[in-house]
Enzyme design. Sequence first.
Site, PDB file in Angstrom:
ATOM      1  CG  ASP A 186      -0.180  -0.010   2.528  1.00 43.51           C
ATOM      2  OD1 ASP A 186       1.070  -0.014   2.503  1.00 43.51           O
ATOM      3  OD2 ASP A 186      -0.827  -0.021   3.592  1.00 43.51           O
ATOM      4  N   GLY A 187       2.178   1.121  -0.114  1.00 42.04           N
ATOM      5  CA  GLY A 187       3.046   2.289  -0.224  1.00 42.04           C
ATOM      6  C   GLY A 187       3.665   2.743   1.087  1.00 42.04           C
ATOM      7  CD  GLN A 236       5.761  24.722   2.132  1.00 49.20           C
ATOM      8  OE1 GLN A 236       4.678  24.713   2.704  1.00 49.20           O
ATOM      9  NE2 GLN A 236       6.168  23.727   1.350  1.00 49.20           N
ATOM     10  CE  LYS A 282      13.829  35.848  -6.655  1.00 50.40           C
ATOM     11  NZ  LYS A 282      14.424  34.563  -6.253  1.00 50.40           N
ATOM     12  NE  ARG A 332      10.072  32.738  -5.922  1.00 46.60           N
ATOM     13  CZ  ARG A 332      10.746  31.955  -6.766  1.00 46.60           C
ATOM     14  NH1 ARG A 332      10.103  31.241  -7.662  1.00 46.60           N
ATOM     15  NH2 ARG A 332      12.053  31.867  -6.704  1.00 46.60           N
ATOM     16  CG  ASP A 375      19.703  31.889  -5.197  1.00 45.50           C
ATOM     17  OD1 ASP A 375      19.478  32.014  -3.984  1.00 45.50           O
ATOM     18  OD2 ASP A 375      18.837  32.089  -6.068  1.00 45.50           O
TER      19      ASP A 375
HETATM   20  C1  R5P Z   1      14.856  32.663  -3.003  1.00 45.77           C
HETATM   21  O1  R5P Z   1      14.324  32.974  -1.977  1.00 45.77           O
HETATM   22  C2  R5P Z   1      15.908  31.616  -3.052  1.00 45.77           C
HETATM   23  O2  R5P Z   1      17.088  32.057  -2.523  1.00 45.77           O
HETATM   24  C3  R5P Z   1      16.095  31.081  -4.455  1.00 45.77           C
HETATM   25  O3  R5P Z   1      16.422  32.147  -5.285  1.00 45.77           O
HETATM   26  C4  R5P Z   1      14.864  30.438  -4.945  1.00 45.77           C
HETATM   27  O4  R5P Z   1      14.348  29.560  -4.011  1.00 45.77           O
HETATM   28  C5  R5P Z   1      15.134  29.725  -6.249  1.00 45.77           C
HETATM   29  O5  R5P Z   1      13.920  29.205  -6.690  1.00 45.77           O
HETATM   30  P1  R5P Z   1      13.589  29.116  -8.226  1.00 45.77           P
HETATM   31  O6  R5P Z   1      14.658  28.301  -8.881  1.00 45.77           O
HETATM   32  O7  R5P Z   1      12.246  28.450  -8.245  1.00 45.77           O
HETATM   33  O8  R5P Z   1      13.518  30.516  -8.740  1.00 45.77           O
END
Ligand code: R5P
Length: 295
Positions: free
Chosen positions: A37-38, A97, A189, A191, A216
Site C-alpha cells: 500500500d506504499g 515554507q 527580484k 515573485r 544563490d
Molecule cells: C529565493 O528565496 C531563493 O534564494 C532562491 O532564489 C529560490 O528559491 C530559487 O527558486 P527558483 O529556482 O524556483 O527561482
Amino acid sequence: MKNPVLFSGTSNAPLAQAVAGKLHISLGSVEITRFLDGECRVFIQESVEGKHVFVLQSLSFVADQHLVELCLLGAALKDLKASQVTAVIPWMGYSKQDKAFRRGEAVSAQLVAQFIETAGFDRVVTIELHSQNVVPFFHIPVTEVSTEHLLARALNRKDFIVISPDRGGKSRSENFAKNVRLPIVYLDKSRDLTTGAVSVTGISGSVVDRDVVIYDDIINTGATAIKTSEFLRARGAKKIFFLATHAVFAGDAVSQLTRSSIDRVIVTDTIAIPKQKMFDALQIVSVAPLIANAL
Ligand code: R5P
C-alpha cells in the site's frame, strides 16, 4: 567518538557512500522497503546499542516520503538504544515554507522540525539552510555547514562581480563577496506568491563587459536563474555563472537551464542528481568532505 555508524536513507545513497568512504567506515546495514500500500518499513540489521549513529537523508523529492523514512530510521535506532542519533540532512526540504506567507498556510518547516525531534534525533547536521528561521524551530542542536569555500574553489576564478539575486539572499551573497574579496551588485527580484512567476526589476550597479557570478542557495524551478541571467545579459554582462548549493531542479528547470545563456551552473550533491538531469553546463561538486568533517 566510539564506533560511529552511518546509515543511509534512500534519498541520496551515493553521497552517504562517499561520506562513509571519507570516514573509512562502511554503511550501517538496514533494509528499507515499502508495503504494497506504499507505507514505508525500515529494519535495522545490526547492533547499535551504545553507539553514536548518524542517518544521512536529504528531504528531496519526494520530500514527504523521505521525511517519514528518516523519522522511522531515527525511531528504530533509538529503540535499539543507540547512545546518540544525529540526522544528517544535506538538503532541508520544507525550509522554504518557514512562515505562513498567506493566512491559511502552515509553517511547514516548524512542523518538520517537530517530526524530526519526535522521532528521537538528538542533533541535526545540515548544509546551507534556505532560511535561518528554521534553526529556532528545533530544540536540539543544529550544525549548519557552509558551502561557500567549496563553491568558490570550484569556480576557480578571481575576476568577476558577485550578483545577489534577491533581498532574501543578500547577506549570503555579501558574505561570499567578502570572502572572495570581489564587488557585489544587487538585483531587485520579486515573485508572485500565487503563480511563482519571477521578475527582475532593478540593479544596483553596472555589469557591462563584466563576468558575473550569481550566488544563490537553491535552484528550484530555475525561474530565478533564468530571469536573473536574462536580465544581466541584457545589461551587458559577458560570462554568466550561477552558483547554488542545492540542485532541487523541480518541474522543467533542467530543460530551461539547458536552453539558457548561463555559461556554467555549479551546484553540489546535497541532492542526488540523476543522469537524465545532467547537462553540459552543469558542474557538480561533492559535499562529502564537508559532511565527513562535520561528523
Ligand atoms: C529565493 O528565496 C531563493 O534564494 C532562491 O532564489 C529560490 O528559491 C530559487 O527558486 P527558483 O529556482 O524556483 O527561482
